[in-house]
Design an enzyme around this catalytic site. Structure first.
Site, PDB file in Angstrom:
ATOM      1  N   GLU A  29       0.840  -1.207   0.000  1.00 41.99           N
ATOM      2  CA  GLU A  29       0.000   0.000   0.000  1.00 41.99           C
ATOM      3  C   GLU A  29       0.874   1.256   0.000  1.00 41.99           C
ATOM      4  OE1 GLU A  29      -3.723  -1.904   2.559  1.00 41.99           O
ATOM      5  OE2 GLU A  29      -2.044  -1.023   3.627  1.00 41.99           O
ATOM      6  N   GLY A  95     -12.103  -4.694   2.774  1.00 39.38           N
ATOM      7  CA  GLY A  95     -13.155  -5.646   2.432  1.00 39.38           C
ATOM      8  C   GLY A  95     -14.405  -4.898   1.987  1.00 39.38           C
ATOM      9  N   MET A 190      -8.765  -2.039   8.881  1.00 39.41           N
ATOM     10  CA  MET A 190      -8.231  -2.168  10.238  1.00 39.41           C
ATOM     11  C   MET A 190      -7.522  -0.910  10.774  1.00 39.41           C
ATOM     12  SD  MET A 190      -6.908  -6.126   9.853  1.00 39.41           S
ATOM     13  CE  MET A 190      -6.559  -6.379  11.566  1.00 39.41           C
ATOM     14  N   GLU A 191      -7.577   0.193  10.033  1.00 39.13           N
ATOM     15  CA  GLU A 191      -6.839   1.379  10.496  1.00 39.13           C
ATOM     16  C   GLU A 191      -7.569   2.714  10.344  1.00 39.13           C
ATOM     17  OE1 GLU A 191      -5.456  -0.632   8.016  1.00 39.13           O
ATOM     18  OE2 GLU A 191      -4.325  -1.917   9.379  1.00 39.13           O
ATOM     19  N   ASP A 214     -11.460  -7.796  -1.327  1.00 35.17           N
ATOM     20  CA  ASP A 214     -12.192  -9.042  -1.022  1.00 35.17           C
ATOM     21  C   ASP A 214     -13.595  -8.687  -0.539  1.00 35.17           C
ATOM     22  OD1 ASP A 214     -10.230  -8.347   1.431  1.00 35.17           O
ATOM     23  OD2 ASP A 214     -12.138  -9.034   2.202  1.00 35.17           O
TER      24      ASP A 214
HETATM   25  N1  ADE Z   1      -8.399  -5.379   4.552  1.00 30.86           N
HETATM   26  C1  ADE Z   1      -8.679  -5.953   3.368  1.00 30.86           C
HETATM   27  N2  ADE Z   1      -9.696  -6.819   3.482  1.00 30.86           N
HETATM   28  C2  ADE Z   1     -10.090  -6.776   4.783  1.00 30.86           C
HETATM   29  C3  ADE Z   1     -11.077  -7.447   5.523  1.00 30.86           C
HETATM   30  N3  ADE Z   1     -11.865  -8.351   4.953  1.00 30.86           N
HETATM   31  N4  ADE Z   1     -11.168  -7.179   6.855  1.00 30.86           N
HETATM   32  C4  ADE Z   1     -10.360  -6.278   7.436  1.00 30.86           C
HETATM   33  N5  ADE Z   1      -9.392  -5.624   6.775  1.00 30.86           N
HETATM   34  C5  ADE Z   1      -9.257  -5.859   5.469  1.00 30.86           C
END
Ligand code: ADE
Length: 247
Positions: A29, A95, A190-191, A214
């Protein structure tokens, strides 16, 4: 948003944003950002290497924070105190939680939430951040609108909405549905909400920009790191188009 609205947002940003900070969790990234710098110097502050340079003639500072909310907060606070960016963009992959988006598209924040913050046994709503007494922290709308317009011009589909962060890789339908239903989120990572929290308490504009890697349902690609490199290309294109618009 019509052209007049975008022009107003662009004018606001041009007059108030002289330096842009970028915070990413992973190398792939960060590479998507630093490859846009004309030349780079590196300054280490505490545990973090900060990359300094210009993108499209605009001052920029970028750093890899590491995965999760604590690392993101350390990095954001250090960046603010040391380099004084006018805007921080948290970028990377995420995600997908939205029906309007597909893998490779970009989620832009209107606000961020911490989906794993929970003091509900004490009578609070799930996600409430005590201390600031908020669940959603609004991000910079001018930046989101300019970014979306820049993305439209290069043919990348995007949506502006709530982005949810937590210290978990979301990989089950149950968790996915919980985050969607509780917070109305379009994407999870997550950030971003941690960066947003730090920016909010410091009075700094922020935006989360995430290319979708995803569907957050456990069907993530086997070679996730390799996939991140591929999807991060869209974050890179988005950042370049945004900085070009600002210049
Ligand atoms: N970063 C990319 N995909 C993610 C997911 N499914 N959950 C948390 N962080 C992510």
């Amino acid at each position: 948003m019509n052209n007049t609205g975008i022009k107003a947002s662009l004018n606001t940003l041009r007059s108030s944003v002289k330096k842009v900070g970028f915070i990413c969790a992973m190398d792939c990234e960060l590479d998507a950002v630093t490859k846009l710098f004309d030349s780079v110097t590196i300054k280490k502050v505490g545990p973090t290497d900060f990359y300094l340079g210009k993108i499209c003639g605009i001052d920029a500072v970028a750093a890899k924070c590491g995965v999760g909310k604590v690392f993101a907060a350390i990095c954001a606070q250090t960046m603010i105190l040391t380099f004084s960016p006018d805007l921080i963009i948290n970028t990377g992959v995420a995600g997908n939680l939205s029906k309007s988006l597909k893998i490779g598209d970009v989620a832009l924040s209107s606000a961020v939430v911490q989906h794993d913050m929970d003091t509900s046994p004490l009578g609070d709503p799930v996600g409430l951040i005590s201390g600031i007494n908020m669940t959603e922290i609004k991000s910079d709308l001018d930046s989101a609108l300019v970014m979306q317009s820049a993305l439209n011009e290069i043919g990348i589909n995007s949506e502006i909405g709530v982005i949810a962060s937590g210290d978990q890789f979301v990989a089950s339908s149950e968790k996915k549905e919980f985050i969607k239903e509780t917070f109305g989120a379009i994407s999870c990572e997550m950030e971003g909400a941690s960066v947003g929290h730090v920016c909010f308490v410091n009075g700094v504009r922020f935006l989360v920009v995430r290319a979708l890697s995803d569907d957050a349902d456990g069907a993530s690609p086997d070679d996730f790191p390799a996939y991140c490199v591929k999807v991060s290309e869209n974050s890179s294109k988005a950042i370049y188009a945004f900085m070009k618009a600002l210049s």
